[in-house]
Design a protein around this motif. Structure first.
Motif, PDB file in Angstrom:
ATOM      1  N   MET A   1       0.811  -1.178   0.000  1.00 57.02           N
ATOM      2  CA  MET A   1       0.000   0.000   0.000  1.00 57.02           C
ATOM      3  C   MET A   1       0.868   1.261   0.000  1.00 57.02           C
ATOM      4  SD  MET A   1      -2.448   1.505   2.923  1.00 57.02           S
ATOM      5  CE  MET A   1      -3.956   0.632   2.678  1.00 57.02           C
ATOM      6  N   ILE A   2       1.858   1.357   0.885  1.00 59.89           N
ATOM      7  CA  ILE A   2       2.711   2.542   0.940  1.00 59.89           C
ATOM      8  C   ILE A   2       3.948   2.290   0.098  1.00 59.89           C
ATOM      9  CG2 ILE A   2       4.110   3.997   2.462  1.00 59.89           C
ATOM     10  CD1 ILE A   2       2.027   3.360   4.663  1.00 59.89           C
ATOM     11  N   ASP A   3       4.254   3.199  -0.796  1.00 59.76           N
ATOM     12  CA  ASP A   3       5.414   3.045  -1.672  1.00 59.76           C
ATOM     13  C   ASP A   3       6.698   3.475  -0.988  1.00 59.76           C
ATOM     14  OD1 ASP A   3       6.404   2.564  -4.543  1.00 59.76           O
ATOM     15  OD2 ASP A   3       7.168   4.579  -4.088  1.00 59.76           O
ATOM     16  N   HIS A   4       6.662   4.631  -0.326  1.00 61.76           N
ATOM     17  CA  HIS A   4       7.835   5.099   0.414  1.00 61.76           C
ATOM     18  C   HIS A   4       7.423   6.148   1.440  1.00 61.76           C
ATOM     19  CE1 HIS A   4       7.529   7.958  -2.965  1.00 61.76           C
ATOM     20  NE2 HIS A   4       8.001   8.843  -2.104  1.00 61.76           N
ATOM     21  N   THR A   5       8.311   6.355   2.393  1.00 66.15           N
ATOM     22  CA  THR A   5       8.085   7.345   3.439  1.00 66.15           C
ATOM     23  C   THR A   5       9.432   7.869   3.884  1.00 66.15           C
ATOM     24  OG1 THR A   5       6.889   7.799   5.493  1.00 66.15           O
ATOM     25  CG2 THR A   5       8.112   5.727   5.387  1.00 66.15           C
ATOM     26  N   GLY A   6       9.426   8.929   4.681  1.00 69.38           N
ATOM     27  CA  GLY A   6      10.696   9.464   5.139  1.00 69.38           C
ATOM     28  C   GLY A   6      10.528  10.438   6.279  1.00 69.38           C
ATOM     29  N   ILE A   7      11.676  10.845   6.817  1.00 73.33           N
ATOM     30  CA  ILE A   7      11.720  11.789   7.927  1.00 73.33           C
ATOM     31  C   ILE A   7      12.811  12.816   7.672  1.00 73.33           C
ATOM     32  CG2 ILE A   7      10.803  10.190   9.643  1.00 73.33           C
ATOM     33  CD1 ILE A   7      13.713   9.689  10.562  1.00 73.33           C
ATOM     34  N   HIS A   8      12.726  13.929   8.382  1.00 65.90           N
ATOM     35  CA  HIS A   8      13.769  14.953   8.346  1.00 65.90           C
ATOM     36  C   HIS A   8      14.684  14.745   9.548  1.00 65.90           C
ATOM     37  CE1 HIS A   8      10.952  17.836   5.965  1.00 65.90           C
ATOM     38  NE2 HIS A   8      11.443  16.874   5.215  1.00 65.90           N
ATOM     39  N   VAL A   9      15.983  14.952   9.333  1.00 65.27           N
ATOM     40  CA  VAL A   9      16.973  14.763  10.395  1.00 65.27           C
ATOM     41  C   VAL A   9      17.871  15.989  10.492  1.00 65.27           C
ATOM     42  CG1 VAL A   9      16.926  12.248  10.143  1.00 65.27           C
ATOM     43  CG2 VAL A   9      18.592  13.576   8.835  1.00 65.27           C
ATOM     44  N   THR A  10      18.429  16.220  11.676  1.00 65.89           N
ATOM     45  CA  THR A  10      19.262  17.403  11.885  1.00 65.89           C
ATOM     46  C   THR A  10      20.676  17.245  11.346  1.00 65.89           C
ATOM     47  OG1 THR A  10      19.843  16.627  14.100  1.00 65.89           O
ATOM     48  CG2 THR A  10      18.004  18.189  13.921  1.00 65.89           C
ATOM     49  N   ASP A  11      21.195  16.015  11.311  1.00 64.74           N
ATOM     50  CA  ASP A  11      22.568  15.759  10.876  1.00 64.74           C
ATOM     51  C   ASP A  11      22.555  14.546   9.955  1.00 64.74           C
ATOM     52  OD1 ASP A  11      25.242  14.813  10.671  1.00 64.74           O
ATOM     53  OD2 ASP A  11      25.743  15.574  12.669  1.00 64.74           O
ATOM     54  N   ILE A  12      22.594  14.779   8.650  1.00 65.10           N
ATOM     55  CA  ILE A  12      22.449  13.690   7.675  1.00 65.10           C
ATOM     56  C   ILE A  12      23.552  12.648   7.813  1.00 65.10           C
ATOM     57  CG2 ILE A  12      23.612  14.843   5.744  1.00 65.10           C
ATOM     58  CD1 ILE A  12      20.436  12.701   5.431  1.00 65.10           C
ATOM     59  N   ALA A  13      24.783  13.054   8.069  1.00 61.28           N
ATOM     60  CA  ALA A  13      25.876  12.083   8.195  1.00 61.28           C
ATOM     61  C   ALA A  13      25.666  11.185   9.407  1.00 61.28           C
ATOM     62  CB  ALA A  13      27.215  12.808   8.278  1.00 61.28           C
ATOM     63  N   ARG A  14      25.314  11.783  10.540  1.00 59.76           N
ATOM     64  CA  ARG A  14      25.067  11.003  11.758  1.00 59.76           C
ATOM     65  C   ARG A  14      23.890  10.056  11.559  1.00 59.76           C
ATOM     66  NH1 ARG A  14      22.839  14.137  16.908  1.00 59.76           N
ATOM     67  NH2 ARG A  14      21.088  14.255  15.479  1.00 59.76           N
ATOM     68  N   SER A  15      22.811  10.550  10.981  1.00 61.26           N
ATOM     69  CA  SER A  15      21.629   9.711  10.785  1.00 61.26           C
ATOM     70  C   SER A  15      21.863   8.640   9.725  1.00 61.26           C
ATOM     71  CB  SER A  15      20.421  10.570  10.430  1.00 61.26           C
ATOM     72  OG  SER A  15      20.036  11.316  11.565  1.00 61.26           O
TER      73      SER A  15
ATOM     74  N   ASP B   1      10.234  -2.944  -7.511  1.00 62.02           N
ATOM     75  CA  ASP B   1      10.472  -1.951  -6.466  1.00 62.02           C
ATOM     76  C   ASP B   1      11.115  -0.693  -7.033  1.00 62.02           C
ATOM     77  OD1 ASP B   1       9.520  -3.640  -4.506  1.00 62.02           O
ATOM     78  OD2 ASP B   1      11.502  -4.204  -3.759  1.00 62.02           O
ATOM     79  N   ASP B   2      10.947   0.403  -6.306  1.00 59.93           N
ATOM     80  CA  ASP B   2      11.659   1.640  -6.607  1.00 59.93           C
ATOM     81  C   ASP B   2      13.137   1.387  -6.319  1.00 59.93           C
ATOM     82  OD1 ASP B   2      12.868   4.159  -6.542  1.00 59.93           O
ATOM     83  OD2 ASP B   2      11.199   5.103  -5.501  1.00 59.93           O
ATOM     84  N   PRO B   3      14.017   1.558  -7.279  1.00 56.10           N
ATOM     85  CA  PRO B   3      15.436   1.266  -7.033  1.00 56.10           C
ATOM     86  C   PRO B   3      16.066   2.202  -5.998  1.00 56.10           C
ATOM     87  CG  PRO B   3      15.142   2.240  -9.199  1.00 56.10           C
ATOM     88  CD  PRO B   3      13.774   1.991  -8.638  1.00 56.10           C
TER      89      PRO B   3
END
Length: 135
Positions: free
Chosen positions: A1-15, A49-51
């Motif tokens: 049902m859900i194709d993709h999801t995501g979140i925002h993070v303060t430090d992309i390298a750490r996350s 799938d979405d590559p």
């Protein structure tokens, strides 16, 4: 049902490092790194799938309130590995691996707060009965 999801993070390298370590325990790897965003998906890619992956993190102000994200595990051992990897990578315990009969009788899960405070979970839905033998 859900194709993709995501979140925002303060430090992309750490996350990125955090999620790469944690999601590896449930079979996910980084699939597309755009520098300020990373898509994670299953190691084994289905051609349909979405590559780029199903779960995204992106450098931006985190959501308020923080989201809850549950990742499906193949068994209890993956739930335990997810929890241990998350703690080792700097996450905070938010519920040790175990049954959660409040949700259903066979709900086995663990919960961790990621570096930005998102509540992430690994869950395995144990079957009440072993699968029937093939006929």
């Amino acid at each position: 049902m859900i194709d993709h999801t995501g979140i925002h993070v303060t430090d992309i390298a750490r996350s990125r490092a955090f999620y790469a370590a944690v999601l590896a325990t449930v079979g996910y790897v980084p699939r597309l790194d755009l520098g300020d965003a990373v898509g994670f998906g299953a190691k084994v890619v289905d051609p349909a799938d979405d590559p780029a992956g199903e779960f995204w993190i992106a450098q931006a102000e985190p959501f308020v309130p923080r989201s809850h994200i549950a990742f499906r595990a193949a068994d209890e051992a993956e739930v335990q590995a997810f929890h241990a990897a998350a703690l080792a990578a700097g996450g905070k315990d938010n519920g040790a691996p175990g049954l959660r009969p409040r949700y259903h009788a066979h709900y086995y899960a663990a919960f961790v707060l990621d570096p930005d405070g998102y509540n992430i979970e690994a869950v395995f839905h144990r079957s009440a009965q072993p699968p029937a033998a093939p006929v």
